[in-house]
Design a protein around this motif. Sequence first.
Motif, mmCIF file in Angstrom:
data_model
loop_
_atom_site.group_PDB
_atom_site.id
_atom_site.type_symbol
_atom_site.label_atom_id
_atom_site.label_comp_id
_atom_site.label_asym_id
_atom_site.label_seq_id
_atom_site.Cartn_x
_atom_site.Cartn_y
_atom_site.Cartn_z
ATOM 1 N N PRO A 59 -2.668 46.876 -4.847
ATOM 2 C CA PRO A 59 -3.097 45.812 -3.932
ATOM 3 C C PRO A 59 -1.958 45.083 -3.226
ATOM 4 O O PRO A 59 -2.152 44.565 -2.125
ATOM 5 N N HIS A 60 -0.775 45.020 -3.859
ATOM 6 C CA HIS A 60 0.270 44.162 -3.289
ATOM 7 C C HIS A 60 1.610 44.871 -3.148
ATOM 8 O O HIS A 60 2.102 45.470 -4.113
ATOM 9 N N ALA A 61 2.206 44.760 -1.952
ATOM 10 C CA ALA A 61 3.606 45.154 -1.749
ATOM 11 C C ALA A 61 4.278 43.997 -1.025
ATOM 12 O O ALA A 61 3.659 43.329 -0.183
ATOM 13 N N PHE A 62 5.540 43.762 -1.352
ATOM 14 C CA PHE A 62 6.248 42.580 -0.834
ATOM 15 C C PHE A 62 7.687 43.003 -0.554
ATOM 16 O O PHE A 62 8.407 43.438 -1.465
ATOM 17 N N CYS A 63 8.106 42.913 0.698
ATOM 18 C CA CYS A 63 9.432 43.393 1.087
ATOM 19 C C CYS A 63 10.512 42.357 0.828
ATOM 20 O O CYS A 63 10.253 41.150 0.865
ATOM 21 N N CYS A 64 11.725 42.840 0.596
ATOM 22 C CA CYS A 64 12.851 41.943 0.347
ATOM 23 C C CYS A 64 14.151 42.614 0.792
ATOM 24 O O CYS A 64 14.117 43.678 1.400
ATOM 25 N N ALA A 65 15.270 41.980 0.481
ATOM 26 C CA ALA A 65 16.541 42.332 1.119
ATOM 27 C C ALA A 65 17.245 43.555 0.535
ATOM 28 O O ALA A 65 18.092 44.141 1.198
ATOM 29 N N SER A 66 16.940 43.932 -0.699
ATOM 30 C CA SER A 66 17.611 45.085 -1.318
ATOM 31 C C SER A 66 16.837 45.506 -2.567
ATOM 32 O O SER A 66 16.006 44.748 -3.083
ATOM 33 N N GLY A 67 17.171 46.695 -3.049
ATOM 34 C CA GLY A 67 16.609 47.124 -4.319
ATOM 35 C C GLY A 67 17.129 46.263 -5.460
ATOM 36 O O GLY A 67 16.414 45.983 -6.418
ATOM 37 N N THR A 68 18.375 45.851 -5.338
ATOM 38 C CA THR A 68 18.984 45.023 -6.387
ATOM 39 C C THR A 68 18.216 43.714 -6.558
ATOM 40 O O THR A 68 17.862 43.337 -7.686
ATOM 41 N N ILE A 69 17.943 43.049 -5.437
ATOM 42 C CA ILE A 69 17.218 41.772 -5.544
ATOM 43 C C ILE A 69 15.749 42.036 -5.876
ATOM 44 O O ILE A 69 15.102 41.203 -6.531
#
Length: 364
Positions: A59-69
């Motif tokens: 149900p949920h995907a949420f993008c961010c700045a890197s795989g590390t974060i």
Amino acid sequence: MVVRSVSDSDSPQSPLWPLADDDVKDALLSAFADGSWGKYQGPHIPQLEADLARYLDVPHAFCCASGTIAVEIALRALNLPEGAEVLLAAYDFAGNFRAIQAAGLRPALVDVAADRWRVDVEQLEAAIIPETKAILVSHLHGDLAEMPEVMEIARRHQLQVVEDACQAPGAKIGGRQAGTWGDVGTFSFGGSKLLTAGRGGAIFTARDDIYQRAKVYCERGNHAFPLSELQAAVLIPQLAKLELRNQRRAVAVAKFRDATRHSETWITPPPAEGSPAYYKVGWYLADPTTREAVCARLKENGVAIDAGFRGFARRPAAWCRKAGELVQARRAAEATITLHHPILLAEEAELTRAVETVRQIAGG
Ligand SMILES: Cc1ncc(COP(=O)(O)O)c(C=O)c1O
């Protein structure tokens, strides 16, 4: 103007990567034409998150700045008590150890299975103590962690699981997407990755509470660790082609594995059950002292093979708990070599040349 050379980068890059796809170029031009390239909010992040959620069937995907974060956000979203212990393999991406610490938690190291890069599930269960509250498990070097077993152990001991699929987007375990077995999964969109925006990452989950906590943690009047609209725009067409490209990569990997099958100097691990994805394809060297020379020879001959991760077995005991001697993880840190994926999508002639180079050097 500062001109960056390839060697300025902090992650391995190949002149073959990223590919100069027409649909990526169209996405860039269209983001320029409609101005979305320079906006805080636009259509691309919501579309990428919807596409990721649909593709992964969560149900949920949420993008961010890197795989590390992404790994750190995932850990924080578990809402663990301060200082709780998180089990992870003693051979893993360096940032994962750091992410546990950054989230105010304590790493506890478990050995990997012999000749593989997956956590040893028997030792995983044996390592659990009352302070253990979570497991961080990664799919590395074309191997896949045994997620049904990991989840069964986690359920029995009431542990939560972060499943790091940064190296394995589109891999399947028991018919289910890698990254969706755990309570929360992570992807990387870094410059060398199978889905690339130069930088970037995502978390995905079936749990509403994890999704909410992740968003709240990142919300500082704005997303504090964002993926940009432009990055999302170039990822959308790549995600649509991931399945096809993973299939092509798997065919090429079979050729490399065939070339090293009979080698006495390169150990070819058994294939992972399910459908792996290949970002770095791993082997063990029978004699780790030859690693530098082997990698140098391969590179001289145009094949991008490097040493694997350094692992954590030598980390000071003050930083983490070590469950056992971590023999296999120490060996993995010394003996692993990994083939970088761009060659797997190369033209037939170039691929054949690289396979034959590997066959010759491995003596297979
Ligand atoms: C297993 C694993 N997790 C996390 C990451 C971090 O991803 P990023 O480079 O986007 O920070 C990597 C990067 O190589 C990785 O291999």
